[in-house]
Design a protein around this motif. Structure first.
Motif, PDB file in Angstrom:
ATOM      1  N   ILE A 191      31.502  54.079  34.401  1.00 49.42           N
ATOM      2  CA  ILE A 191      32.665  53.418  34.990  1.00 49.42           C
ATOM      3  C   ILE A 191      32.393  53.141  36.459  1.00 49.42           C
ATOM      4  O   ILE A 191      31.852  53.995  37.165  1.00 49.42           O
ATOM      5  CB  ILE A 191      33.950  54.279  34.825  1.00 49.42           C
ATOM      6  CG1 ILE A 191      35.180  53.554  35.375  1.00 49.42           C
ATOM      7  CG2 ILE A 191      33.778  55.638  35.491  1.00 49.42           C
ATOM      8  CD1 ILE A 191      35.626  52.394  34.558  1.00 49.42           C
ATOM      9  N   SER A 192      32.704  51.938  36.917  1.00 49.03           N
ATOM     10  CA  SER A 192      32.628  51.570  38.334  1.00 49.03           C
ATOM     11  C   SER A 192      31.228  51.821  38.891  1.00 49.03           C
ATOM     12  O   SER A 192      30.249  51.307  38.363  1.00 49.03           O
ATOM     13  CB  SER A 192      33.714  52.342  39.104  1.00 49.03           C
ATOM     14  OG  SER A 192      33.935  51.785  40.370  1.00 49.03           O
ATOM     15  N   LEU A 193      31.110  52.632  39.939  1.00 44.93           N
ATOM     16  CA  LEU A 193      29.802  52.883  40.541  1.00 44.93           C
ATOM     17  C   LEU A 193      28.825  53.512  39.552  1.00 44.93           C
ATOM     18  O   LEU A 193      27.606  53.348  39.672  1.00 44.93           O
ATOM     19  CB  LEU A 193      29.951  53.794  41.763  1.00 44.93           C
ATOM     20  CG  LEU A 193      28.675  54.001  42.580  1.00 44.93           C
ATOM     21  CD1 LEU A 193      28.365  52.758  43.405  1.00 44.93           C
ATOM     22  CD2 LEU A 193      28.791  55.212  43.495  1.00 44.93           C
ATOM     23  N   GLY A 194      29.361  54.224  38.569  1.00 45.03           N
ATOM     24  CA  GLY A 194      28.496  54.816  37.556  1.00 45.03           C
ATOM     25  C   GLY A 194      27.687  53.793  36.799  1.00 45.03           C
ATOM     26  O   GLY A 194      26.594  54.094  36.302  1.00 45.03           O
ATOM     27  N   ASP A 239      41.020  43.032  36.769  1.00 43.67           N
ATOM     28  CA  ASP A 239      39.987  43.559  37.676  1.00 43.67           C
ATOM     29  C   ASP A 239      39.467  42.404  38.530  1.00 43.67           C
ATOM     30  O   ASP A 239      38.359  41.905  38.358  1.00 43.67           O
ATOM     31  CB  ASP A 239      38.853  44.188  36.865  1.00 43.67           C
ATOM     32  CG  ASP A 239      37.923  45.043  37.718  1.00 43.67           C
ATOM     33  OD1 ASP A 239      38.070  45.020  38.953  1.00 43.67           O
ATOM     34  OD2 ASP A 239      37.064  45.730  37.144  1.00 43.67           O
ATOM     35  N   HIS A 240      40.294  41.973  39.465  1.00 42.27           N
ATOM     36  CA  HIS A 240      40.055  40.735  40.206  1.00 42.27           C
ATOM     37  C   HIS A 240      38.804  40.763  41.073  1.00 42.27           C
ATOM     38  O   HIS A 240      38.214  39.727  41.349  1.00 42.27           O
ATOM     39  CB  HIS A 240      41.278  40.414  41.077  1.00 42.27           C
ATOM     40  CG  HIS A 240      41.604  41.510  42.059  1.00 42.27           C
ATOM     41  ND1 HIS A 240      41.189  41.470  43.359  1.00 42.27           N
ATOM     42  CD2 HIS A 240      42.289  42.675  41.908  1.00 42.27           C
ATOM     43  CE1 HIS A 240      41.605  42.565  43.984  1.00 42.27           C
ATOM     44  NE2 HIS A 240      42.275  43.311  43.126  1.00 42.27           N
ATOM     45  N   MET A 241      38.386  41.939  41.514  1.00 40.04           N
ATOM     46  CA  MET A 241      37.229  42.016  42.407  1.00 40.04           C
ATOM     47  C   MET A 241      35.903  41.894  41.672  1.00 40.04           C
ATOM     48  O   MET A 241      34.926  41.390  42.223  1.00 40.04           O
ATOM     49  CB  MET A 241      37.249  43.326  43.202  1.00 40.04           C
ATOM     50  CG  MET A 241      38.278  43.354  44.314  1.00 40.04           C
ATOM     51  SD  MET A 241      38.042  44.755  45.447  1.00 40.04           S
ATOM     52  CE  MET A 241      36.515  44.286  46.256  1.00 40.04           C
ATOM     53  N   PHE A 242      35.847  42.341  40.408  1.00 39.91           N
ATOM     54  CA  PHE A 242      34.547  42.465  39.743  1.00 39.91           C
ATOM     55  C   PHE A 242      34.391  41.659  38.458  1.00 39.91           C
ATOM     56  O   PHE A 242      33.267  41.381  38.049  1.00 39.91           O
ATOM     57  CB  PHE A 242      34.262  43.945  39.458  1.00 39.91           C
ATOM     58  CG  PHE A 242      34.333  44.816  40.682  1.00 39.91           C
ATOM     59  CD1 PHE A 242      33.442  44.625  41.732  1.00 39.91           C
ATOM     60  CD2 PHE A 242      35.298  45.798  40.807  1.00 39.91           C
ATOM     61  CE1 PHE A 242      33.508  45.411  42.872  1.00 39.91           C
ATOM     62  CE2 PHE A 242      35.370  46.595  41.942  1.00 39.91           C
ATOM     63  CZ  PHE A 242      34.468  46.404  42.986  1.00 39.91           C
ATOM     64  N   LEU A 243      35.475  41.263  37.823  1.00 42.41           N
ATOM     65  CA  LEU A 243      35.373  40.523  36.562  1.00 42.41           C
ATOM     66  C   LEU A 243      34.659  39.182  36.693  1.00 42.41           C
ATOM     67  O   LEU A 243      33.837  38.845  35.835  1.00 42.41           O
ATOM     68  CB  LEU A 243      36.764  40.336  35.947  1.00 42.41           C
ATOM     69  CG  LEU A 243      36.835  39.511  34.658  1.00 42.41           C
ATOM     70  CD1 LEU A 243      35.965  40.121  33.567  1.00 42.41           C
ATOM     71  CD2 LEU A 243      38.287  39.393  34.173  1.00 42.41           C
ATOM     72  N   PRO A 244      34.928  38.372  37.726  1.00 42.11           N
ATOM     73  CA  PRO A 244      34.269  37.061  37.804  1.00 42.11           C
ATOM     74  C   PRO A 244      32.740  37.145  37.770  1.00 42.11           C
ATOM     75  O   PRO A 244      32.087  36.334  37.097  1.00 42.11           O
ATOM     76  CB  PRO A 244      34.765  36.499  39.146  1.00 42.11           C
ATOM     77  CG  PRO A 244      36.105  37.148  39.338  1.00 42.11           C
ATOM     78  CD  PRO A 244      35.937  38.539  38.803  1.00 42.11           C
ATOM     79  N   ALA A 285      32.578  47.391  35.568  1.00 44.40           N
ATOM     80  CA  ALA A 285      31.229  47.309  36.141  1.00 44.40           C
ATOM     81  C   ALA A 285      31.215  46.648  37.509  1.00 44.40           C
ATOM     82  O   ALA A 285      31.928  45.675  37.763  1.00 44.40           O
ATOM     83  CB  ALA A 285      30.304  46.560  35.186  1.00 44.40           C
ATOM     84  N   ILE A 286      30.361  47.182  38.376  1.00 41.31           N
ATOM     85  CA  ILE A 286      30.138  46.600  39.698  1.00 41.31           C
ATOM     86  C   ILE A 286      28.732  46.022  39.722  1.00 41.31           C
ATOM     87  O   ILE A 286      27.753  46.764  39.764  1.00 41.31           O
ATOM     88  CB  ILE A 286      30.298  47.649  40.818  1.00 41.31           C
ATOM     89  CG1 ILE A 286      31.709  48.237  40.798  1.00 41.31           C
ATOM     90  CG2 ILE A 286      29.992  47.024  42.182  1.00 41.31           C
ATOM     91  CD1 ILE A 286      31.918  49.353  41.810  1.00 41.31           C
ATOM     92  N   MET A 287      28.633  44.706  39.651  1.00 43.97           N
ATOM     93  CA  MET A 287      27.344  44.041  39.737  1.00 43.97           C
ATOM     94  C   MET A 287      27.308  43.034  40.885  1.00 43.97           C
ATOM     95  O   MET A 287      26.295  42.398  41.126  1.00 43.97           O
ATOM     96  CB  MET A 287      27.012  43.343  38.413  1.00 43.97           C
ATOM     97  CG  MET A 287      26.637  44.303  37.304  1.00 43.97           C
ATOM     98  SD  MET A 287      25.067  45.166  37.597  1.00 43.97           S
ATOM     99  CE  MET A 287      25.492  46.851  37.160  1.00 43.97           C
TER     100      MET A 287
END
Length: 257
Positions: free
Chosen positions: A89-92, A209-214, A115-117
């Motif tokens: 999850i997230s940074l993981g 998840d507006h910051m990371f989904l796009p 996910a953070i990519m």
């Protein structure tokens, strides 16, 4: 590092869960029972989080993703786990992807939740601001700010509360080390966006998840090994906000691997 095992004596497959920054393995409390029905479950507390507290970390000024990944691999080696399915999850998710890049033979599949990519412009501004103020503002105040920006809606309240409550178990220096790690992550994320891991990968993202989904939507268009499932009316921490939907989608994916 501290870890917890939930065995399934009728299975030889493992699913290893990796939490995000400021959290702990307790973030997966809504997943353990469902996954244990089919798999052996391994929960890990990353360095400085949960019960993974060691004096040696006090001597370190900065962290690196490969060092953190090495510690996770040490746990697998200790338990004689040759390969595992990963859930992050997230940074993981960054940690899982970094481990898979260096040790592809240890990865059977990846489930990347929240996910953070890529860190978008707003996130970049927040990172720079936080980097300037991290030694001045109490870390918990800064963490609360980030939690509200990433998870702003009232429906995200449980996720915010859980992450903030877990972050209270950190302290200023530990937060600073992890924050510096995230602030320098852009080159690594750029590489991950460019290179397909060639491992079965499922991204599970919240519609809100507006910051990371796009960025994840773009990634799956260019990576043949990746697919995306978007959970409606859900924010960043999908496994907490919509646990039944998350578990169903994740288990269905694992069954098909």
């Amino acid at each position: 590092m501290h870890y917890t095992i939930h065995k399934n004596d009728s299975s030889t497959e493992w699913v290893t869960f990796i939490h995000g920054a400021g959290g702990s393995s307790s973030i997966w409390y809504k997943q353990v029972r469902a996954f244990q029905q089919k798999y052996n479950v391994l929960l890990i507390d990353l360095r400085g989080h949960g019960k993974s507290k060691k004096p040696i970390y006090e001597k370190l000024k900065r962290y690196q993703f490969d060092n953190i990944g090495d510690e996770v691999i040490e746990v697998l080696n200790h338990l004689e786990i040759a390969s595992t399915h990963w859930v992050g999850i997230s940074l993981g998710t960054i940690i899982i992807r970094e481990i898979t890049e260096r040790f592809p033979e240890r990865t059977r599949s990846m489930i990347m939740a929240g996910a953070i990519m890529k860190i978008n412009f707003r996130g970049q501004v927040l990172m720079r601001l936080g980097d300037l103020l991290k030694s001045v503002i109490p870390y918990l105040l800064m963490y609360r700010l980030f939690a509200y920006i990433i998870m702003p809606r009232n429906s995200h309240k449980e996720s915010r509360y859980l992450f903030i409550n877990e972050a209270k178990k950190l302290y200023q220096k530990e937060f600073t080390r992890w924050f510096s790690l995230v602030a320098d992550v852009n080159p690594l994320l750029k590489y991950f966006r460019f290179k397909d891991a060639h491992v079965p990968t499922l991204y599970i993202m919240g519609e809100e998840d507006h910051m990371f989904l796009p960025s994840i939507t773009k990634i799956v268009q260019g990576h043949s090994s990746a697919s995306l499932h978007v959970i409606p009316a859900c924010g960043h921490v999908v496994n907490v906000e919509k646990p039944l939907a998350f578990n169903e989608v994740a288990m269905r994916f694992l069954k098909g691997v």
